[in-house]
Design a protein around this motif. Structure first.
Motif, mmCIF file in Angstrom:
data_model
loop_
_atom_site.group_PDB
_atom_site.id
_atom_site.type_symbol
_atom_site.label_atom_id
_atom_site.label_comp_id
_atom_site.label_asym_id
_atom_site.label_seq_id
_atom_site.Cartn_x
_atom_site.Cartn_y
_atom_site.Cartn_z
ATOM 1 N N THR A 16 -23.947 14.068 36.588
ATOM 2 C CA THR A 16 -22.512 14.058 36.832
ATOM 3 C C THR A 16 -21.864 12.797 36.284
ATOM 4 O O THR A 16 -20.779 12.839 35.694
ATOM 5 C CB THR A 16 -22.231 14.178 38.341
ATOM 6 O OG1 THR A 16 -22.799 15.400 38.829
ATOM 7 C CG2 THR A 16 -20.733 14.190 38.619
ATOM 8 N N ALA A 17 -22.522 11.654 36.461
ATOM 9 C CA ALA A 17 -22.001 10.402 35.905
ATOM 10 C C ALA A 17 -21.923 10.477 34.387
ATOM 11 O O ALA A 17 -20.951 10.005 33.775
ATOM 12 C CB ALA A 17 -22.884 9.232 36.335
ATOM 13 N N ALA A 18 -22.931 11.087 33.779
ATOM 14 C CA ALA A 18 -22.935 11.224 32.321
ATOM 15 C C ALA A 18 -21.832 12.158 31.846
ATOM 16 O O ALA A 18 -21.194 11.913 30.811
ATOM 17 C CB ALA A 18 -24.297 11.728 31.844
ATOM 18 N N GLY A 65 -14.469 1.240 31.732
ATOM 19 C CA GLY A 65 -13.975 1.433 33.094
ATOM 20 C C GLY A 65 -14.525 2.656 33.774
ATOM 21 O O GLY A 65 -14.655 2.693 35.001
ATOM 22 N N ILE A 66 -14.862 3.678 32.997
ATOM 23 C CA ILE A 66 -15.371 4.912 33.595
ATOM 24 C C ILE A 66 -16.723 4.692 34.245
ATOM 25 O O ILE A 66 -17.151 5.472 35.094
ATOM 26 C CB ILE A 66 -15.461 6.026 32.522
ATOM 27 C CG1 ILE A 66 -15.568 7.410 33.181
ATOM 28 C CG2 ILE A 66 -16.649 5.815 31.613
ATOM 29 C CD1 ILE A 66 -14.388 7.742 34.041
ATOM 30 N N GLY A 67 -17.393 3.588 33.881
ATOM 31 C CA GLY A 67 -18.684 3.291 34.498
ATOM 32 C C GLY A 67 -18.575 3.098 36.003
ATOM 33 O O GLY A 67 -19.482 3.469 36.746
ATOM 34 N N PHE A 68 -17.463 2.541 36.471
ATOM 35 C CA PHE A 68 -17.284 2.341 37.912
ATOM 36 C C PHE A 68 -17.148 3.676 38.636
ATOM 37 O O PHE A 68 -17.680 3.864 39.723
ATOM 38 C CB PHE A 68 -16.047 1.479 38.172
ATOM 39 C CG PHE A 68 -16.189 0.067 37.690
ATOM 40 C CD1 PHE A 68 -16.861 -0.868 38.454
ATOM 41 C CD2 PHE A 68 -15.672 -0.323 36.469
ATOM 42 C CE1 PHE A 68 -17.018 -2.172 38.017
ATOM 43 C CE2 PHE A 68 -15.811 -1.627 36.011
ATOM 44 C CZ PHE A 68 -16.486 -2.552 36.785
ATOM 45 N N ALA A 106 -18.282 14.912 41.788
ATOM 46 C CA ALA A 106 -17.131 14.994 40.884
ATOM 47 C C ALA A 106 -17.047 16.412 40.332
ATOM 48 O O ALA A 106 -17.934 16.846 39.600
ATOM 49 C CB ALA A 106 -17.284 13.982 39.746
ATOM 50 N N GLY A 107 -15.980 17.111 40.679
ATOM 51 C CA GLY A 107 -15.863 18.507 40.287
ATOM 52 C C GLY A 107 -14.682 18.785 39.383
ATOM 53 O O GLY A 107 -14.344 17.998 38.496
ATOM 54 N N THR A 161 -20.916 8.310 41.771
ATOM 55 C CA THR A 161 -21.527 9.635 41.943
ATOM 56 C C THR A 161 -23.048 9.564 42.018
ATOM 57 O O THR A 161 -23.699 10.571 42.270
ATOM 58 C CB THR A 161 -21.137 10.565 40.773
ATOM 59 O OG1 THR A 161 -21.728 10.091 39.559
ATOM 60 C CG2 THR A 161 -19.630 10.615 40.611
ATOM 61 N N ILE A 162 -23.627 8.374 41.783
ATOM 62 C CA ILE A 162 -25.078 8.223 41.793
ATOM 63 C C ILE A 162 -25.521 7.753 43.172
ATOM 64 O O ILE A 162 -25.039 6.749 43.682
ATOM 65 C CB ILE A 162 -25.538 7.218 40.720
ATOM 66 C CG1 ILE A 162 -25.085 7.678 39.334
ATOM 67 C CG2 ILE A 162 -27.052 7.047 40.755
ATOM 68 C CD1 ILE A 162 -25.372 6.678 38.237
#
Length: 229
Positions: A106-108, A84-87, A43-44, A92-93
């Motif tokens: 990146t997920a954080a 929802g952002i958890g999905f 995710a950039g 990215t993990i």
């Protein structure tokens, strides 16, 4: 007095406030995404920009519905964004073949960027600005400390093919020289009588976290036919 009026106008729902909030969300999210992008993360720049602007627009829509029609719950919509952002973050993990987990940072940042976008969208500029400064500090300055000074036990695995007449002696010696220990060796059929194929489980309490780049030099050792990490 003029300054106070301007701040008050930016907290109200009007065209100026709408533009400022969305542009601010785009700038804040873009900066965070740029840092992730130059590190070649999943995710950039564009992802973080879209995420922050989307979160801000969610708060704007909920505010508009409540102020114009007396319906809607801004807190409920923001909660949906955060959950929802958890999905998106989970995508990215990844777990590498060497059983290393990558993508947590990146997920954080995606989750934190969404929260920052919500703060911008609701007009809480002070909170958004402080969050922005803290995120930049963590990603740039704390990352240097984390990478350079924090050493933790590290494990990895590699698949190695060597010529049988040379054997594994030189390869294992090189592995020890760069600070790794061979925990286990398991032989696999190579399909060639002159080639020995093995899987090596390695560990180190001296290597920097995730630092296995020096292992690529093993390809240059005598007798090494193939190396996969």
């Amino acid at each position: 007095m003029i300054q106070l009026d301007l701040v008050g106008n930016l907290r109200d729902l009007n065209l100026l406030s709408l533009c400022v909030r969305l542009l601010l969300a785009m700038a804040f999210g873009g900066t965070i995404g740029f840092e992730r992008g130059i590190r070649q993360r999943a995710a950039g720049l564009r992802t973080h920009m879209l995420l922050c602007v989307g979160a801000a627009s969610t708060m704007l829509v909920s505010q508009f519905m409540y102020s114009s029609y007396g319906v809607g719950d801004p807190a409920r919509l923001s909660a949906q964004v955060i959950s929802g952002i958890g999905f998106l973050g989970a995508g990215t993990i990844i777990v590498t073949r060497s059983n290393q987990i990558k993508g947590l940072t990146t997920a954080a940042t995606l989750w934190a960027t969404a929260c920052m976008g919500l703060a911008v969208g609701v007009g809480f500029y002070e909170c958004a600005l402080v969050m922005y400064v803290i995120l930049i500090f963590i990603l740039l300055l704390v990352n240097v400390v984390d990478t350079k000074y924090l050493k933790v036990p590290t494990s990895t695995a590699l698949y190695l093919e060597v010529r049988r007449d040379i054997g594994l002696g030189d390869a294992i010696r090189f592995i020890h020289e760069i600070g790794w220990n061979v925990r286990d060796v398991k032989e696999f059929p190579s399909g060639r009588p002159d080639v020995l194929a093995v899987r090596m489980d390695l560990e180190s309490d001296q290597a920097l976290r995730g630092d296995i780049s020096s292992m690529a030099l093993l390809k240059e050792q005598p007798g090494v036919v193939r190396l996969e990490m």
